[in-house]
Design a protein around this motif. Structure first.
Motif, PDB file in Angstrom:
ATOM      1  N   GLN A 153       3.223  -2.204 -10.257  1.00 18.37           N
ATOM      2  CA  GLN A 153       1.936  -1.983 -10.902  1.00 18.37           C
ATOM      3  C   GLN A 153       1.834  -2.783 -12.199  1.00 18.37           C
ATOM      4  O   GLN A 153       0.787  -3.355 -12.511  1.00 18.37           O
ATOM      5  CB  GLN A 153       1.707  -0.503 -11.181  1.00 18.37           C
TER       6      GLN A 153
ATOM      7  N   ARG B 187      -6.357   1.201  -3.410  1.00 14.93           N
ATOM      8  CA  ARG B 187      -5.516   1.983  -4.327  1.00 14.93           C
ATOM      9  C   ARG B 187      -5.973   3.441  -4.335  1.00 14.93           C
ATOM     10  O   ARG B 187      -5.147   4.358  -4.336  1.00 14.93           O
ATOM     11  CB  ARG B 187      -5.591   1.404  -5.742  1.00 14.93           C
TER      12      ARG B 187
ATOM     13  N   ASN C 121      -3.751   6.628  -3.181  1.00 18.77           N
ATOM     14  CA  ASN C 121      -3.539   7.812  -4.011  1.00 18.77           C
ATOM     15  C   ASN C 121      -3.897   9.083  -3.259  1.00 18.77           C
ATOM     16  O   ASN C 121      -3.221  10.105  -3.393  1.00 18.77           O
ATOM     17  CB  ASN C 121      -4.342   7.716  -5.311  1.00 18.77           C
ATOM     18  N   GLU C 122      -4.956   9.035  -2.445  1.00 20.58           N
ATOM     19  CA  GLU C 122      -5.342  10.200  -1.641  1.00 20.58           C
ATOM     20  C   GLU C 122      -4.266  10.526  -0.611  1.00 20.58           C
ATOM     21  O   GLU C 122      -3.912  11.695  -0.405  1.00 20.58           O
ATOM     22  CB  GLU C 122      -6.685   9.948  -0.955  1.00 20.58           C
TER      23      GLU C 122
ATOM     24  N   GLN D 149      -1.294  11.927  -2.410  1.00 19.54           N
ATOM     25  CA  GLN D 149      -1.554  13.303  -2.835  1.00 19.54           C
ATOM     26  C   GLN D 149      -1.395  14.273  -1.673  1.00 19.54           C
ATOM     27  O   GLN D 149      -0.806  15.342  -1.826  1.00 19.54           O
ATOM     28  CB  GLN D 149      -2.955  13.423  -3.429  1.00 19.54           C
TER      29      GLN D 149
ATOM     30  N   TYR E 199       1.878   7.516  -7.842  1.00 20.51           N
ATOM     31  CA  TYR E 199       0.442   7.241  -7.819  1.00 20.51           C
ATOM     32  C   TYR E 199       0.131   5.980  -8.617  1.00 20.51           C
ATOM     33  O   TYR E 199       0.812   5.676  -9.590  1.00 20.51           O
ATOM     34  CB  TYR E 199      -0.348   8.392  -8.460  1.00 20.51           C
TER      35      TYR E 199
ATOM     36  N   LYS F 168      -1.951   4.240 -11.391  1.00 20.07           N
ATOM     37  CA  LYS F 168      -2.608   4.737 -12.600  1.00 20.07           C
ATOM     38  C   LYS F 168      -3.432   3.601 -13.178  1.00 20.07           C
ATOM     39  O   LYS F 168      -3.187   2.429 -12.894  1.00 20.07           O
ATOM     40  CB  LYS F 168      -1.567   5.200 -13.613  1.00 20.07           C
TER      41      LYS F 168
END
Length: 202
Positions: free
Chosen positions: A105, A152, A156-157, A160, A187, A189
């Motif tokens: 990242q 992205r 993240n979903e 999660q 995740y 950010k």
């Protein structure tokens, strides 16, 4: 005779409890596998979007170079940032390796920053913005940046969903039993400073 029936009844209850426990473990394991694969698949989409951006950058840099030959520092920054992105070895499941994920990242954020500086250079050259090649590349790059943002968010979903399932009881016990196989996913950010609105000056 009655003791025999009681013994068989207890054995039956014990077998039933074992079957329920095994079914629960199998269900939890299969659920984790399914969500892990979904997160990995979504990670591949993120990488795909980033690769598209990396492929567009040399064309963009060369097009801008033709019109702004003396902005060498900016071109070097973009080229070096792109090279850093290519040097990162993520392994097979980077979202489960927080250190590798953070490096990835950070490198991508560095490339985004270098591209932003390149676009500032472009603002100095109105003739460049009028060329068809540049406009086409800019549209493709903007589209790619939007794809990156969407992919992205989807990753993240998926992360999660995996992390939520992983942390629920009794799945957390099963996940911990398998060690690194089902590590928590990291995740994406926002970039540092993203919470501050940019200042627009005319």
């Amino acid at each position: 005779m009655q003791k025999k029936f009681i013994g068989l009844g207890c054995l039956g209850v014990l077998v039933l409890l074992v079957v329920i426990l095994v079914a629960s473990v199998i269900g939890s394991y299969n659920g984790l596998v399914s969500l892990d694969q979904k997160a990995l698949s979504q990670w591949a989409q993120v990488e795909n979007a980033y690769q598209r951006r990396a492929d567009l950058i040399p064309n963009l840099v060369e097009t801008v170079k033709g019109a702004a030959a003396f902005e060498k520092e900016t071109f070097t920054a973009v080229t070096e940032a792109r090279a850093k992105v290519g040097q990162i070895n993520l392994g097979s499941n980077p979202a489960s390796n927080p250190e590798a994920f953070a490096k990835f990242q950070q490198a991508q954020d560095g490339l985004s920053s270098a591209l932003s500086r390149l676009m500032v250079v472009v603002e100095k050259y109105p003739d460049l913005k009028a060329t068809q090649n540049f406009r086409d590349l800019q549209v493709q790059l903007e589209g790619t940046e939007n794809r990156i943002s969407v992919e992205r968010m989807r990753f993240n979903e998926a992360a999660q969903a995996f992390n939520t399932k992983r942390m629920r009881f009794p799945t957390v016990i099963i996940a911990n039993f398998f060690g690194d196989r089902f590590r928590e996913k990291a995740y994406f950010k926002s970039q540092a400073g993203a919470e501050t609105a940019p200042k627009v000056q005319f």
